[in-house]
Design an enzyme around this catalytic site. Structure first.
Site, PDB file in Angstrom:
ATOM      1  N   HIS A  68       0.869  -1.181   0.000  1.00 24.50           N
ATOM      2  CA  HIS A  68       0.000   0.000   0.000  1.00 24.50           C
ATOM      3  C   HIS A  68       0.906   1.232   0.000  1.00 24.50           C
ATOM      4  O   HIS A  68       1.723   1.409   0.919  1.00 24.50           O
ATOM      5  CB  HIS A  68      -0.907  -0.001   1.234  1.00 24.50           C
ATOM      6  CG  HIS A  68      -1.869  -1.145   1.225  1.00 24.50           C
ATOM      7  ND1 HIS A  68      -2.054  -1.991   2.291  1.00 24.50           N
ATOM      8  CD2 HIS A  68      -2.695  -1.590   0.229  1.00 24.50           C
ATOM      9  CE1 HIS A  68      -2.963  -2.902   1.968  1.00 24.50           C
ATOM     10  NE2 HIS A  68      -3.360  -2.690   0.724  1.00 24.50           N
ATOM     11  N   GLU A  71       1.727   3.852   2.988  1.00 24.98           N
ATOM     12  CA  GLU A  71       2.180   3.337   4.291  1.00 24.98           C
ATOM     13  C   GLU A  71       3.700   3.499   4.348  1.00 24.98           C
ATOM     14  O   GLU A  71       4.464   2.593   4.023  1.00 24.98           O
ATOM     15  CB  GLU A  71       1.700   1.896   4.453  1.00 24.98           C
ATOM     16  CG  GLU A  71       0.168   1.841   4.399  1.00 24.98           C
ATOM     17  CD  GLU A  71      -0.429   0.442   4.480  1.00 24.98           C
ATOM     18  OE1 GLU A  71       0.329  -0.541   4.630  1.00 24.98           O
ATOM     19  OE2 GLU A  71      -1.661   0.342   4.398  1.00 24.98           O
ATOM     20  N   HIS A 165       3.440  -3.110   6.872  1.00 24.77           N
ATOM     21  CA  HIS A 165       2.355  -2.141   6.605  1.00 24.77           C
ATOM     22  C   HIS A 165       2.249  -1.155   7.759  1.00 24.77           C
ATOM     23  O   HIS A 165       2.910  -1.293   8.788  1.00 24.77           O
ATOM     24  CB  HIS A 165       1.004  -2.878   6.508  1.00 24.77           C
ATOM     25  CG  HIS A 165       0.837  -3.725   5.300  1.00 24.77           C
ATOM     26  ND1 HIS A 165      -0.093  -3.466   4.323  1.00 24.77           N
ATOM     27  CD2 HIS A 165       1.485  -4.848   4.902  1.00 24.77           C
ATOM     28  CE1 HIS A 165      -0.025  -4.379   3.373  1.00 24.77           C
ATOM     29  NE2 HIS A 165       0.933  -5.244   3.703  1.00 24.77           N
ATOM     30  N   GLU A 229       1.908  -4.750  11.098  1.00 29.90           N
ATOM     31  CA  GLU A 229       1.382  -3.380  11.123  1.00 29.90           C
ATOM     32  C   GLU A 229       2.218  -2.563  12.102  1.00 29.90           C
ATOM     33  O   GLU A 229       2.231  -2.835  13.304  1.00 29.90           O
ATOM     34  CB  GLU A 229      -0.090  -3.387  11.575  1.00 29.90           C
ATOM     35  CG  GLU A 229      -1.025  -4.228  10.715  1.00 29.90           C
ATOM     36  CD  GLU A 229      -1.372  -3.568   9.386  1.00 29.90           C
ATOM     37  OE1 GLU A 229      -1.082  -2.370   9.215  1.00 29.90           O
ATOM     38  OE2 GLU A 229      -1.921  -4.270   8.506  1.00 29.90           O
TER      39      GLU A 229
HETATM   40  O1  LIG Z   1      -5.780  -0.149   8.608  1.00 28.69           O
HETATM   41  C1  LIG Z   1      -6.334  -0.712   7.680  1.00 28.69           C
HETATM   42  O2  LIG Z   1      -7.566  -0.652   7.502  1.00 28.69           O
HETATM   43  C2  LIG Z   1      -5.551  -1.555   6.684  1.00 28.69           C
HETATM   44  C3  LIG Z   1      -4.104  -1.797   7.001  1.00 28.69           C
HETATM   45  C4  LIG Z   1      -3.639  -2.887   6.055  1.00 28.69           C
HETATM   46  O3  LIG Z   1      -3.272  -2.591   4.948  1.00 28.69           O
HETATM   47  N1  LIG Z   1      -3.771  -4.128   6.503  1.00 28.69           N
HETATM   48  C5  LIG Z   1      -3.602  -5.268   5.637  1.00 28.69           C
HETATM   49  C6  LIG Z   1      -3.810  -6.526   6.452  1.00 28.69           C
HETATM   50  C7  LIG Z   1      -3.549  -7.764   5.624  1.00 28.69           C
HETATM   51  C8  LIG Z   1      -3.874  -9.078   6.362  1.00 28.69           C
HETATM   52  O4  LIG Z   1      -5.040  -9.259   6.744  1.00 28.69           O
HETATM   53  O5  LIG Z   1      -2.971  -9.895   6.536  1.00 28.69           O
HETATM   54  C9  LIG Z   1      -4.618  -5.205   4.518  1.00 28.69           C
HETATM   55  O6  LIG Z   1      -5.759  -4.773   4.768  1.00 28.69           O
HETATM   56  O7  LIG Z   1      -4.290  -5.575   3.397  1.00 28.69           O
HETATM   57 ZN   LIG Z   2      -1.373  -1.898   4.249  1.00 28.30          ZN
END
Ligand SMILES: O=C(O)CCC(=O)N[C@@H](CCC(=O)O)C(=O)O
Ligand SMILES: [Zn+2]
Length: 350
Positions: A68, A71, A165, A229
């Site tokens: 993303h 980020e 991320h 994260e």
């Molecule tokens: O904060 C958020 O809403 C999204 C942060 C983010 O990009 N998280 C990933 C998590 C991926 C996973 O579930 O392993 C995503 O949403 O792609």
């Molecule tokens: Zn992300």
């Protein structure tokens, strides 16, 4: 001198692979050179650079960021590691593949350009009847680069992938990791110890397959793989990099040491959560009853409203059910919210 060797000369002198990738948003001709310490450097594409030290190695490490583009903290961490390696300030002891996933989305300062890259892995980039776009093509290529990297390392080696991320919202637990669904295989204490050393003591255990990059490398390549994260999204220049000192030091040690000794495993060091459910947006009219600054890990009482999707209302069905990644703006059919509940460790861990 070809254009290719011009960029290689500049890269060797300045180590700035991030700028090179940002200047070549979707494609960069492959190239290679060797550092004076013997490390072989291979540029596979824009945002994709591999380092193979001369010494014997045991672990194949993939470090991805900018899946993303907005980020930025993980991008800055990886940019710095890459520079130190190319300029000879960090001598590697392990093979490493760095990936800046979506250079154009870095340039526009957005999560993605056309489509969320992290919903396109594990084959979901190529679907009959669905038009390919740059992100779909990129997801397919990234899978291939990871696959080739692990294959060149060979079987029976340790494989890991940390997909770095930052979260859109603030989080009660500032740094946390998502452990992809392992299909019944046990979780690993050694990986939790590594995460703790990175400053990450909170881990969410997924209970179903996903279309994410970390699930792909875990499921397809058997890698110890996590979405990590690292705090909240901020524009370049606004990250307090002191908050990532432990993460940087631990990643640096992982790739530059033959072996790293972590603190002995103690379950009480961690806050573990099981994903309770995933709520998808299926209707245009999708809303949350809580404000945009409600943090990840905010808990709700049984019976509280969590989300409204058209005519469907979702209520907390467990006391303390907590929200993760709420995002009402996702495309129809995509995950708009995860909820989690505390998890007590069972014996499914080695
Ligand atoms: O904060 C958020 O809403 C999204 C942060 C983010 O990009 N998280 C990933 C998590 C991926 C996973 O579930 O392993 C995503 O949403 O792609
Ligand atoms: Zn992300």
């Amino acid at each position: 001198m070809t254009a290719n060797s011009e960029y290689l000369n500049e890269l060797q002198q300045q180590g700035d692979f991030l700028t090179l990738s940002r200047n070549n948003e979707w494609h960069l001709a492959a190239g290679a050179f060797t550092l004076s310490n013997g490390t072989a450097v291979t540029i596979h594409d824009t945002g994709v650079i591999e380092f193979q030290p001369k010494c014997d190695t045991t672990i194949d490490v993939v470090l991805s960021s900018a899946i993303h583009g907005n980020e930025t903290a993980p991008i800055e961490i990886c940019d710095d590691l890459i520079k130190r390696i190319i300029l000879g300030d960090l001598q590697l002891a392990q093979r490493v593949l760095f990936i800046f996933g979506n250079p154009q989305s870095i340039n526009i300062g957005k999560r993605f350009v056309e489509e969320n890259l992290n919903r396109l892995f594990n084959g979901h980039h190529t679907v009959e009847g669905v038009r390919m776009n740059n992100e779909r093509t990129r997801a397919a290529k990234l899978e291939q680069y990871v696959s080739d990297f692990y294959q060149r390392g060979g079987q029976h080696r340790e494989r890991c992938h940390y997909d770095l991320h930052t979260a859109i919202r603030g989080s009660k637990n500032d740094k946390f990791a998502v452990y992809p669904f392992l299909h019944g295989k046990p979780w690993k204490k050694s990986q939790l110890q590594f995460l703790l050393s990175c400053g990450v003591n909170t881990v969410l255990m997924m209970k179903s397959p996903a279309t994410t990059f970390s699930y792909y490398s875990s499921f397809v390549h058997g890698a110890d793989s996590f979405t990590v994260e690292l705090g909240q999204v901020k524009p370049f220049g606004e990250n307090d990099m002191s908050r990532f000192a432990k993460t940087k030091a631990t990643l640096s040690a992982l790739i530059s040491q033959k072996e790293v000794i972590y603190k002995e495993f103690d379950a009480s060091d961690f806050e573990l959560f099981a994903v309770h459910r995933s709520i998808n947006r299926t209707e245009q009219d999708f809303t949350f009853p809580f404000s945009d600054d409600a943090e990840n890990f905010t808990g709700f009482s049984k019976g509280d409203l969590l989300a409204t999707d058209g005519q469907t209302c979702y209520y907390a069905d467990v006391e303390g059910e907590a929200i993760i990644f709420p995002n009402a703006d996702v495309a129809l059919g995509q995950r708009a919210l995860l909820t989690v509940i505390p998890l007590q460790l069972t014996d499914n861990i080695i």
